[in-house]
Structures are given as structure tokens and as C-alpha cells.
Design an enzyme around this catalytic site. Structure first.
Site, PDB file in Angstrom:
ATOM      1  N   HIS A   1      20.475  16.662 -25.321  1.00 25.90           N
ATOM      2  CA  HIS A   1      19.059  16.326 -25.533  1.00 25.90           C
ATOM      3  C   HIS A   1      18.232  17.551 -25.176  1.00 25.90           C
ATOM      4  O   HIS A   1      18.672  18.447 -24.453  1.00 25.90           O
ATOM      5  CB  HIS A   1      18.647  15.133 -24.667  1.00 25.90           C
ATOM      6  CG  HIS A   1      18.999  15.281 -23.209  1.00 25.90           C
ATOM      7  ND1 HIS A   1      18.255  16.039 -22.350  1.00 25.90           N
ATOM      8  CD2 HIS A   1      20.030  14.773 -22.477  1.00 25.90           C
ATOM      9  CE1 HIS A   1      18.790  15.990 -21.139  1.00 25.90           C
ATOM     10  NE2 HIS A   1      19.877  15.244 -21.188  1.00 25.90           N
TER      11      HIS A   1
ATOM     12  N   GLU B   1      28.381  18.854 -18.329  1.00 25.55           N
ATOM     13  CA  GLU B   1      27.048  19.095 -18.908  1.00 25.55           C
ATOM     14  C   GLU B   1      26.479  20.421 -18.433  1.00 25.55           C
ATOM     15  O   GLU B   1      26.484  20.721 -17.231  1.00 25.55           O
ATOM     16  CB  GLU B   1      26.096  17.963 -18.502  1.00 25.55           C
ATOM     17  CG  GLU B   1      24.687  18.110 -19.022  1.00 25.55           C
ATOM     18  CD  GLU B   1      23.804  16.945 -18.621  1.00 25.55           C
ATOM     19  OE1 GLU B   1      22.781  16.731 -19.283  1.00 25.55           O
ATOM     20  OE2 GLU B   1      24.140  16.258 -17.628  1.00 25.55           O
TER      21      GLU B   1
ATOM     22  N   HIS C   1      14.524  14.581 -20.439  1.00 22.76           N
ATOM     23  CA  HIS C   1      14.724  14.274 -21.856  1.00 22.76           C
ATOM     24  C   HIS C   1      13.428  14.700 -22.538  1.00 22.76           C
ATOM     25  O   HIS C   1      12.505  13.905 -22.700  1.00 22.76           O
ATOM     26  CB  HIS C   1      15.021  12.787 -22.067  1.00 22.76           C
ATOM     27  CG  HIS C   1      16.400  12.398 -21.661  1.00 22.76           C
ATOM     28  ND1 HIS C   1      17.199  11.578 -22.404  1.00 22.76           N
ATOM     29  CD2 HIS C   1      17.165  12.743 -20.592  1.00 22.76           C
ATOM     30  CE1 HIS C   1      18.376  11.411 -21.814  1.00 22.76           C
ATOM     31  NE2 HIS C   1      18.358  12.113 -20.700  1.00 22.76           N
TER      32      HIS C   1
ATOM     33  N   HIS D   1      27.709   8.086 -26.260  1.00 23.80           N
ATOM     34  CA  HIS D   1      26.402   8.752 -26.291  1.00 23.80           C
ATOM     35  C   HIS D   1      26.459  10.031 -27.113  1.00 23.80           C
ATOM     36  O   HIS D   1      27.513  10.476 -27.557  1.00 23.80           O
ATOM     37  CB  HIS D   1      25.909   9.045 -24.867  1.00 23.80           C
ATOM     38  CG  HIS D   1      26.811   9.924 -24.048  1.00 23.80           C
ATOM     39  ND1 HIS D   1      26.858  11.286 -24.182  1.00 23.80           N
ATOM     40  CD2 HIS D   1      27.689   9.617 -23.053  1.00 23.80           C
ATOM     41  CE1 HIS D   1      27.705  11.795 -23.318  1.00 23.80           C
ATOM     42  NE2 HIS D   1      28.244  10.804 -22.634  1.00 23.80           N
TER      43      HIS D   1
ATOM     44  N   TYR E   1      34.923   7.993 -21.095  1.00 23.14           N
ATOM     45  CA  TYR E   1      34.792   6.942 -20.083  1.00 23.14           C
ATOM     46  C   TYR E   1      35.751   5.811 -20.452  1.00 23.14           C
ATOM     47  O   TYR E   1      35.523   5.112 -21.449  1.00 23.14           O
ATOM     48  CB  TYR E   1      33.347   6.433 -20.027  1.00 23.14           C
ATOM     49  CG  TYR E   1      32.338   7.559 -20.089  1.00 23.14           C
ATOM     50  CD1 TYR E   1      31.932   8.218 -18.935  1.00 23.14           C
ATOM     51  CD2 TYR E   1      31.830   7.996 -21.323  1.00 23.14           C
ATOM     52  CE1 TYR E   1      31.029   9.283 -19.004  1.00 23.14           C
ATOM     53  CE2 TYR E   1      30.933   9.048 -21.400  1.00 23.14           C
ATOM     54  CZ  TYR E   1      30.538   9.690 -20.239  1.00 23.14           C
ATOM     55  OH  TYR E   1      29.660  10.735 -20.317  1.00 23.14           O
TER      56      TYR E   1
ATOM     57  N   ASP F   1      19.550  20.057 -15.639  1.00 23.29           N
ATOM     58  CA  ASP F   1      20.340  18.831 -15.824  1.00 23.29           C
ATOM     59  C   ASP F   1      21.806  19.238 -15.938  1.00 23.29           C
ATOM     60  O   ASP F   1      22.219  19.784 -16.956  1.00 23.29           O
ATOM     61  CB  ASP F   1      19.860  18.119 -17.091  1.00 23.29           C
ATOM     62  CG  ASP F   1      20.511  16.754 -17.296  1.00 23.29           C
ATOM     63  OD1 ASP F   1      21.310  16.335 -16.434  1.00 23.29           O
ATOM     64  OD2 ASP F   1      20.206  16.112 -18.317  1.00 23.29           O
TER      65      ASP F   1
ATOM     66  N   ASP G   1       0.809  -1.210   0.000  1.00 29.06           N
ATOM     67  CA  ASP G   1       0.000   0.000   0.000  1.00 29.06           C
ATOM     68  C   ASP G   1       0.849   1.270   0.000  1.00 29.06           C
ATOM     69  O   ASP G   1       0.380   2.346   0.377  1.00 29.06           O
ATOM     70  CB  ASP G   1      -0.951  -0.002   1.203  1.00 29.06           C
ATOM     71  CG  ASP G   1      -0.210  -0.075   2.528  1.00 29.06           C
ATOM     72  OD1 ASP G   1       1.015  -0.310   2.513  1.00 29.06           O
ATOM     73  OD2 ASP G   1      -0.855   0.109   3.580  1.00 29.06           O
TER      74      ASP G   1
ATOM     75  N   ASP H   1      25.900  13.888 -11.703  1.00 26.34           N
ATOM     76  CA  ASP H   1      24.903  14.243 -12.728  1.00 26.34           C
ATOM     77  C   ASP H   1      23.574  14.379 -12.002  1.00 26.34           C
ATOM     78  O   ASP H   1      22.968  13.370 -11.605  1.00 26.34           O
ATOM     79  CB  ASP H   1      24.857  13.142 -13.789  1.00 26.34           C
ATOM     80  CG  ASP H   1      23.931  13.472 -14.964  1.00 26.34           C
ATOM     81  OD1 ASP H   1      23.023  14.303 -14.791  1.00 26.34           O
ATOM     82  OD2 ASP H   1      24.103  12.870 -16.045  1.00 26.34           O
TER      83      ASP H   1
ATOM     84  N   ARG I   1      32.370  13.681 -17.450  1.00 24.93           N
ATOM     85  CA  ARG I   1      31.320  14.300 -18.261  1.00 24.93           C
ATOM     86  C   ARG I   1      31.145  15.745 -17.778  1.00 24.93           C
ATOM     87  O   ARG I   1      31.238  16.020 -16.572  1.00 24.93           O
ATOM     88  CB  ARG I   1      29.997  13.529 -18.150  1.00 24.93           C
ATOM     89  CG  ARG I   1      28.896  14.066 -19.052  1.00 24.93           C
ATOM     90  CD  ARG I   1      27.756  13.059 -19.246  1.00 24.93           C
ATOM     91  NE  ARG I   1      27.055  12.679 -18.052  1.00 24.93           N
ATOM     92  CZ  ARG I   1      27.170  11.498 -17.449  1.00 24.93           C
ATOM     93  NH1 ARG I   1      27.994  10.564 -17.935  1.00 24.93           N
ATOM     94  NH2 ARG I   1      26.485  11.224 -16.347  1.00 24.93           N
TER      95      ARG I   1
ATOM     96  N   HIS J   1      24.632   5.489 -16.460  1.00 28.40           N
ATOM     97  CA  HIS J   1      23.452   5.704 -15.631  1.00 28.40           C
ATOM     98  C   HIS J   1      23.637   4.995 -14.291  1.00 28.40           C
ATOM     99  O   HIS J   1      22.787   4.224 -13.850  1.00 28.40           O
ATOM    100  CB  HIS J   1      22.189   5.212 -16.339  1.00 28.40           C
ATOM    101  CG  HIS J   1      21.766   6.091 -17.469  1.00 28.40           C
ATOM    102  ND1 HIS J   1      20.813   5.721 -18.396  1.00 28.40           N
ATOM    103  CD2 HIS J   1      22.161   7.332 -17.839  1.00 28.40           C
ATOM    104  CE1 HIS J   1      20.650   6.692 -19.281  1.00 28.40           C
ATOM    105  NE2 HIS J   1      21.457   7.679 -18.956  1.00 28.40           N
TER     106      HIS J   1
ATOM    107  N   GLU K   1      26.672  17.946 -23.343  1.00 26.43           N
ATOM    108  CA  GLU K   1      27.257  17.053 -22.341  1.00 26.43           C
ATOM    109  C   GLU K   1      28.235  16.040 -22.940  1.00 26.43           C
ATOM    110  O   GLU K   1      27.997  14.830 -22.874  1.00 26.43           O
ATOM    111  CB  GLU K   1      26.154  16.322 -21.588  1.00 26.43           C
ATOM    112  CG  GLU K   1      25.119  15.609 -22.454  1.00 26.43           C
ATOM    113  CD  GLU K   1      24.120  14.833 -21.613  1.00 26.43           C
ATOM    114  OE1 GLU K   1      24.556  14.017 -20.768  1.00 26.43           O
ATOM    115  OE2 GLU K   1      22.912  15.038 -21.806  1.00 26.43           O
TER     116      GLU K   1
END
Length: 440
Positions: free
Chosen positions: A356, A410, A363, A352, A390, A273, A42, A262, A408, A245, A386
Site C-alpha cells: 500500500h 514487509e 495507508h 491480502h 498464514y 511500516d 474526561d 508489524d 509476513r 490485524h 509485504e
């Protein structure tokens, strides 16, 4: 910090009118609220309204359907929602209710959600086209088909069922892609809160902490400003920064690690972002700085393409050119620049795209290509830049000194009439700026 104004009921009404003009007088548009999701037994996940319903009404409650019927003489914008219920409201919080929806939201009429089975088929009858997002909510898809079938069953008695089902996104996504001045004020605020959160993390980090301690500091700043996380915050130390991610956020932060963060705030529905990568002990190693400088150069090359009339993909292509040249110079890749770019060799360490769209969704909606060609940038478009690199810790094809470094950078960028605005420009970006900011 002064809070920006909320989007007004008049703005929501203007958006609905614009959408209905695009749809035409013989259409009906149906937008269900996002369903509540059970986390366990619940306990529910925190509720977040469907972005299209937010965009067109600002209504934040579940169990609702926004319906637009262009040209209807008795009212074009209609809402089905939960009735007031004192007992349930004592448990779950206040509801607007059908009686309050007209004044609160500026819709033309509102009815109890329990009456939708009786009313909606009559609204569908006589409309040639139904605009709807099929596939988002299977249960609601079946309900809508059932209501249409009720109309079809009355054809012998003169009923006129719709002849077309059209994807609502074809109209609405393009509206949402170009941000108004009102939306940009909210996005600047979300960006400012996010900058403050990243600054707090850079000040707080120490070797020996765990990643989740930095996540807690980030989200403390978000919440203190009346915002919330726009998405699951990523805090990856050391080789965890190579996981695009990364979600665990529970590893120790060691001396000499880089920490990739990030994270962005969502403020009144609009997302920021940001990604920054910084040294846990305040100083980059030689190899870390070399890669960070390379990613920074790629970021600058992409940002130089952010102006009206330039293809969206130009930024990505510029970043790839810089990264490819740099990886060849550092010995991370072998071959010619042409081979590495045209053959996709750069994707080993940069898998990547360079950004975006950004807005009510992190996104955000909007096509990147029109009739097979990259769309041209226009004022009001907001997107991220961004680039990253890696180097997996187990990649023995590169020298050991590079392994396990993930970086990275961004930022959030809005296209203006004569160039661009970096909404997140207040946050240290280069290695020198980061070291100076983190200095005791």
C-alpha cells in the site's frame, strides 16, 4: 543520529499555492482540523492532526479550520484557530493563537475559531466551487452546509452561492502521493528508527516472555528517538501471527514459536511500516524456514518490479505467482498453477494485497488504478512490499506440521528515477540473516 530538518514554512506555503492553482481562482478550499476524541469521560485519546492539514500547514492543534481562497486580494491562506488562553494553557499546553499563526505558519491571516460563523459565509460568497472532504466529520459537514445556506438565503440581495461541491481528495491526494526530497528525508528517518526498534526486539526476545513485553521494547525505541507508533503495533507469537490485524499482544511466547512483529514509527507526521517474522529461540524449524524462504522469494519477485513505468499491480502479481508455485510444491494447495492463481485459490493462505502507499498516513492516499488500469509507478512514490502466508491452526486440510505458522515480510520502498530505494534495508530479512543477527 542527526535529526533531519523539519519541513519549513516555505514548503507549506508552496504546497498551498500549488493546490490553489489546481483548484482555480473561483474556488474555496475548506479543511477542518481533526476533532479530539473522548476515550472515556474526561480522558481523551492522544491527539493527532488531520494529515491534510499537516501537509498544508504543519499546524498540530485541534479546533481549527484551514481555508484557502485562491486569488483573494486580502490574503489567500487563512486559519481559524483557538485564541491564547493562559488558564487553559496551564492545563493543556501552549497555543499558537491567531496572533502567532501568521509568523509561525506563514499563512496570510488568522482569526479566532469562535468568529468562523461570522466570517466564513462571506468568504464562501462569490465562489463557484467548494473543495472539501465530505463524510469525514458529520458535525462539520452540517456546519459547512449551514454556512452555504446562509449565502443562498441572500441570493435575492445579489449574493452568489457556490454551484459545486467537489471532493478535495481529487486534487490533494495526487499531490501527496509523490514525495519530495524533503519528505523522503523524514521517511528515511522514520524507517531508520523503526529498523532500530525491530533490531532491539530481535535481541530481546526469549521464550517465556509475553507479547506485550516486546511491544514495550519497540515503543521504547520509538519514543527515545522522538517518534511515536505510526499505528497499533502487532506482536503475534505462534498461531497469533495468522491473525492479520492481531491486537491483544498479551499471549506468552513459547519455545519454537515464530513471532510476527508489524510495527513502524511515525516521525514528524511521516510513517514507516515494517514486518519481520523471527524464531523466539533464534532458530527456524524446517517447516518455518521453508515457508519463510517462500515468502522471501515472493518479496524479491515483487521488489524486482519496483521501478518507474511498471504497473503498480505487477509487484502483487509477481508475488502471487511465486507463492502459488511454492504452495503447490509444498502440498499446501492442490491443482494447477493457473487454477490456483486465476481461480483465487492462493487466497486461502494469502488473503491480502502485497502493499500500500505510505506517507503521512500508514495507508496513504492515492489511487491505485487510473481509468480502470493499474497506475504506473513514478519517482517519488513510496509504498510497502509485504507478502505473507498464514496457515490457520485449525486447518485440517493441510499436514499438521504446517498448521499455525504465520509469516509476513514487509519493507518500505521508494521509487527513484532509475529503480528503487528500500528505506528499511538495514533490517535483517532472510532466514539466514535473521538467525545470524539473533545469534548469541
Amino acid at each position: 543520529m542527526p535529526s533531519p530538518p523539519r519541513i519549513t514554512a516555505a514548503t507549506y506555503a508552496r504546497r498551498r499555492r500549488q493546490l490553489m492553482r489546481l483548484a482555480g481562482d473561483d474556488a474555496i478550499l475548506v479543511l477542518p482540523a481533526a476533532p479530539e476524541r473522548v476515550r472515556s469521560r474526561d480522558t481523551h485519546y492522544p491527539y493527532r492532526q488531520d494529515s491534510d492539514v499537516l501537509y498544508l500547514s504543519g499546524f498540530a492543534e485541534p479546533e481549527a479550520v484551514l481555508v484557502m481562497v485562491p486569488g483573494r486580494s486580502h490574503g489567500e491562506s487563512l486559519l481559524f484557530c483557538r485564541e491564547r488562553h493562559p488558564e487553559r494553557e496551564a492545563w493543556d499546553g501552549p497555543r499558537v493563537g491567531p496572533e502567532g499563526a501568521v509568523d509561525a505558519l506563514g499563512v496570510d491571516d488568522a482569526w479566532p475559531i469562535d468568529d468562523i460563523d461570522e466570517i466564513l459565509p462571506g468568504l464562501i460568497e462569490g465562489r463557484r466551487r467548494v473543495y472539501y472532504h465530505f463524510g469525514r466529520d458529520t458535525d462539520f459537514d452540517l456546519k459547512l452546509i449551514g454556512w452555504v445556506n446562509q449565502v443562498r438565503a441572500e441570493v435575492r440581495h445579489g449574493a452568489q452561492p457556490p454551484h459545486e461541491f467537489l471532493e478535495l481528495g481529487h486534487l490533494l491526494d495526487e499531490m501527496r502521493l509523490a514525495k519530495t526530497a524533503e519528505e523522503l528525508r523524514l521517511m528515511r528517518h522514520a524507517a531508520e528508527v523503526s529498523v532500530q526498534a525491530h533490531q532491539a526486539v530481535m535481541r530481546a526476545v526469549r521464550p517465556g516472555m509475553r507479547e506485550y513485553e516486546l511491544q514495550a521494547e519497540l515503543e521504547r525505541v520509538f519514543r527515545a528517538a522522538g517518534a511515536e507508533p505510526a499505528y497499533s503495533s502487532i506482536v503475534g507469537a505462534g498461531a497469533n501471527a495468522c491473525v492479520l490485524h492481531y491486537r491483544d499482544n498479551n499471549a506468552p511466547i513459547r519455545r519454537g514459536d515464530l513471532v510476527l512483529v508489524d510495527a513502524g514509527a511515525e516521525y514528524r507526521g511521516y510513517a514507516a511500516d515494517i514486518t519481520r517474522t523471527f524464531p523466539a529461540d533464534g532458530r527456524f524449524s524446517r517447516e518455518q524456514r521453508a515457508l519463510h524462504d517462500l515468502v522471501g522469494a515472493a518479496h524479491a519477485a515483487a521488489l524486482a518490479q519496483a521501478r518507474p513505468g511498471v504497473p503498480y499491480e505487477a509487484g502483487h502479481n509477481a508475488a502471487v505467482d511465486v507463492l502459488a508455485e511454492g504452495m503447490l510444491s509444498l502440498g499446501l494447495l492442490q491443482g494447477t498453477h493457473e487454477d490456483v492463481v486465476a481461480g483465487g485459490g492462493y487466497k486461502r493462505f494469502y488473503p491480502h494485497k502485497t502493499g500500500h502507499w505510505l506517507g503521512l498516513d500508514v495507508h496513504d492516499v492515492g489511487d491505485y488504478r487510473i481509468e480502470g488500469a493499474s497506475r504506473l509507478l513514478e519517482p517519488g512514490m513510496v509504498f510497502t512490499i509485504e507478502p505473507g502466508l498464514y496457515i490457520p491452526p485449525g486447518d485440517t486440510s493441510v499436514e499438521a506440521r504446517w498448521r499455525g505458522i504465520g509469516i509476513r515480510i514487509e519493507d518500505d520502498v521508494a521509487i527513484t528515477r532509475d529503480g528503487h530505494e528500500v528505506l528499511t534495508a538495514g533490517l535483517a530479512r532472510s532466514a539466514d540473516e535473521i538467525e545470524a543477527f539473533m545469534a548469541p
